[in-house]
Design an enzyme around this catalytic site. Structure first.
Site, PDB file in Angstrom:
ATOM      1  N   ASP A 138       1.455   6.293  -5.100  1.00  0.00           N
ATOM      2  CA  ASP A 138       1.634   7.527  -5.858  1.00  0.00           C
ATOM      3  C   ASP A 138       1.628   8.753  -4.945  1.00  0.00           C
ATOM      4  OD1 ASP A 138       1.901   9.176  -8.023  1.00  0.00           O
ATOM      5  OD2 ASP A 138       0.051   8.580  -9.012  1.00  0.00           O
ATOM      6  N   ASP A 139       2.644   9.607  -5.078  1.00  0.00           N
ATOM      7  CA  ASP A 139       2.737  10.871  -4.322  1.00  0.00           C
ATOM      8  C   ASP A 139       2.884  10.666  -2.819  1.00  0.00           C
ATOM      9  OD1 ASP A 139       2.402  12.086  -6.749  1.00  0.00           O
ATOM     10  OD2 ASP A 139       0.616  13.217  -6.222  1.00  0.00           O
ATOM     11  N   CYS A 164       5.683  11.915 -11.675  1.00  0.00           N
ATOM     12  CA  CYS A 164       5.388  10.492 -11.878  1.00  0.00           C
ATOM     13  C   CYS A 164       6.118   9.832 -13.043  1.00  0.00           C
ATOM     14  CB  CYS A 164       3.883  10.305 -12.064  1.00  0.00           C
ATOM     15  SG  CYS A 164       2.880  10.926 -10.696  1.00  0.00           S
ATOM     16  N   HIS A 216       3.954   5.271 -15.778  1.00  0.00           N
ATOM     17  CA  HIS A 216       2.953   6.302 -16.008  1.00  0.00           C
ATOM     18  C   HIS A 216       2.105   5.848 -17.187  1.00  0.00           C
ATOM     19  CE1 HIS A 216       1.334  10.251 -15.219  1.00  0.00           C
ATOM     20  NE2 HIS A 216       1.188  10.395 -16.529  1.00  0.00           N
ATOM     21  N   ASP A 242       6.638   7.034  -5.420  1.00  0.00           N
ATOM     22  CA  ASP A 242       7.383   7.440  -6.617  1.00  0.00           C
ATOM     23  C   ASP A 242       8.075   8.788  -6.460  1.00  0.00           C
ATOM     24  OD1 ASP A 242       4.990   8.843  -6.666  1.00  0.00           O
ATOM     25  OD2 ASP A 242       4.599   8.513  -8.792  1.00  0.00           O
ATOM     26  N   HIS A 243       7.726   9.550  -5.441  1.00  0.00           N
ATOM     27  CA  HIS A 243       8.389  10.816  -5.089  1.00  0.00           C
ATOM     28  C   HIS A 243       7.654  11.383  -3.887  1.00  0.00           C
ATOM     29  CE1 HIS A 243       4.922  12.371  -7.228  1.00  0.00           C
ATOM     30  NE2 HIS A 243       5.358  11.799  -8.334  1.00  0.00           N
TER      31      HIS A 243
END
Length: 496
Positions: free
Chosen positions: A31-32, A76, A130, A315-316
């Site tokens: 994540d992130d 997300c 999510h 995810d980004h």
């Protein structure tokens, strides 16, 4: 009769061998996670000169490493919905952290669901979709096994940022959330290997998402005096205000709030706080790297490594003070660019690096093909919302044999602003071009004639996106071409 029995036995054996020829999938998402890893930036990073991710680097050395992979929306819920359904936000109608695509748009088949429908044991844990309403509570239809989430003990967002117990967890024997998730995954890998179970296992790590919690040892590679200052702590020149994001999540921590940060354009946190946050973020990345190593090593130990496709991605991206911004929630390069690598045993073992533009909607068809399942077709124009099983991407498997292949003219991203504006952005080989236009959520369509701001960044001379050259006469021809590509949409951009 004996001959008939032998014939039947042979046919059954061939059938079973055919069924077992499909590979397992270990799908790991962080994540992130920005793509500032050793395998991406060999010469150093914008945060620390030495990036300590040996396990991810090792996995990359035997994978298809996509150096220019872009998410469809840099937050997300929409990003995960998009990559796991293979559909773009304009089809899923998911632009926030609450909307469930099966209610808002269509009963689209997900990546794990497709494996489930093809006889696989599918199991998810941690943060894959999510959580909550955005996924119907982890999309139960996607899994054959009970979904697993580890308890949060040390990582509450309610504590102040500066609390040492919030960030450095000493070796007390108490497991952090992602460590618990890893232990669960390792146990299931043993179970599936011993029972010769064909599996799709999705492991979702919560870090390095805020708060940047990690074990104390993870700080070792990052001495405080080696953390680099932000090279561009200012908004791009000529940036339209609509492109900005006030990063309320970071400012919400009680001790960060003491700095009086407003989140306004051309304001940011003090240098000391910035370095502290950047150091904590990278420690969390090294912590995740260790967990990835445990999973990959386990497949080798169990002898299933040659039968298992491994996917690793974030995810980004995530801004760490660049432009004065924190978090994601924009169309800037630092938010939309994310890591993606795919290990296919017997095909990528020597390591393949590709600079081809790719998108996260490409993940669905690529993993299906890499595992050996029947190809999922691209959605036909006008039928995406009415077709349960299809995708809106391109399989990346041609890059395994020809990594320089150009698959598409541009990668498409978007981000909503206010209640009636959508920022549509494309990344080409040289440029990032963005238009912030009127958007009707009822009809799910943009009005290109009502524009609240346009951005154009030339990555050949401005890789940090510091200068918006929209309106510069020397770029008039390029801007006309880019506008046409953006307005025509993703289908016209596809080459293969």
């Amino acid at each position: 009769m004996a001959s008939l029995r032998l014939l039947i036995f042979a046919c059954v054996t061939i059938f079973l061998d055919s069924c077992n020829s499909s590979k397992n999938v270990l799908f790991i998402i962080s994540d992130d996670l920005r793509p500032e890893l050793g395998c991406y930036y060999e010469a150093g990073s914008q945060i620390h000169p030495g990036i300590d991710t040996p396990n991810i680097n090792s996995l990359a050395s035997k994978s298809l490493l996509l150096k220019r992979a872009y998410v469809q929306q840099a937050v997300c819920g929409p990003s995960r919905t998009s990559l796991l359904t293979g559909r773009r936000p304009s089809t899923t109608r998911v632009y926030d952290l609450e909307t469930y695509w099966r209610d808002a748009a269509g009963d689209f088949t997900t990546l794990p669901q497709y494996f489930k429908e093809n006889g696989y044991t599918t199991v998810g844990m941690g943060k894959i979709f999510h959580p909550g309403s955005a996924s119907g509570f982890d999309d139960p239809i996607s899994w054959t096994e009970d979904y697993y989430e580890a308890e949060v003990k040390f990582e509450s967002k309610k504590k102040s940022w500066d609390s040492i117990s919030d960030r450095k967890i000493s070796n007390t024997g108490k497991l952090l959330q992602d460590q618990n998730i890893t232990e669960h995954a390792l146990s299931l890998l043993e179970e599936y290997a011993s029972s010769n179970t064909n599996f799709f296992m999705a492991v979702g790590f919560h870090k390095p998402h805020l708060p940047f919690v990690s074990p104390e040892w993870a700080y070792g590679p990052y001495p405080e005096d080696e953390i680099l200052d932000v090279s561009n702590p200012f908004a791009p020149s000529n940036m339209p205000e609509i492109a900005w994001f006030k990063y309320g999540d970071v400012r919400g921590y009680s001790d960060i709030a003491l700095y009086g940060a407003t989140g306004d354009i051309n304001t940011t946190l003090p240098d000391e706080a910035t370095r502290d946050l950047r150091r904590a973020y990278y420690s969390a990345v090294s912590y995740i790297d260790d967990l990835v190593g445990q999973l990959v090593d386990k497949t080798v130990e169990l002898g299933i490594d040659q039968d298992t496709v491994i996917v690793f991605l974030g995810d980004h991206g995530f801004a760490l003070g660049e432009h004065g911004l924190w978090s994601k929630n924009t169309n800037f390069e630092v938010a939309t660019h994310a890591p993606l690598l795919i290990h296919v045993p017997g095909q990528t073992d020597a390591g393949i690096v590709s600079e081809s533009l790719v998108e996260f909607v490409d993940v669905f068809p690529t993993v299906v093909e890499a595992a050996g399942l029947a190809t999922v077709e691209r959605c036909e124009d006008g039928s995406s919302e009415s077709t349960p099983l299809c995708h809106e991407g391109t399989s990346l498997m041609p890059l395994v044999s020809a990594p320089d292949t150009k698959l598409k003219l541009s990668a498409f991203s978007q981000y909503p602003r206010q209640t009636d504006i959508m920022g549509y952005s494309i990344r080409t080989d040289q440029f990032r071009y963005t238009e912030w236009v009127q958007f009707d959520y009822t009809t799910n369509t943009p009005d290109w004639t009502v524009n609240s701001g346009t951005e154009l960044y030339d990555h050949d001379i401005d890789p940090e996106e510091n200068y918006n050259v929209h309106g510069d006469s020397s770029y008039a021809e390029a801007e006309e071409i880019l506008q046409t590509i953006l307005h025509n949409g993703w289908r016209d951009s596809i080459i293969l």
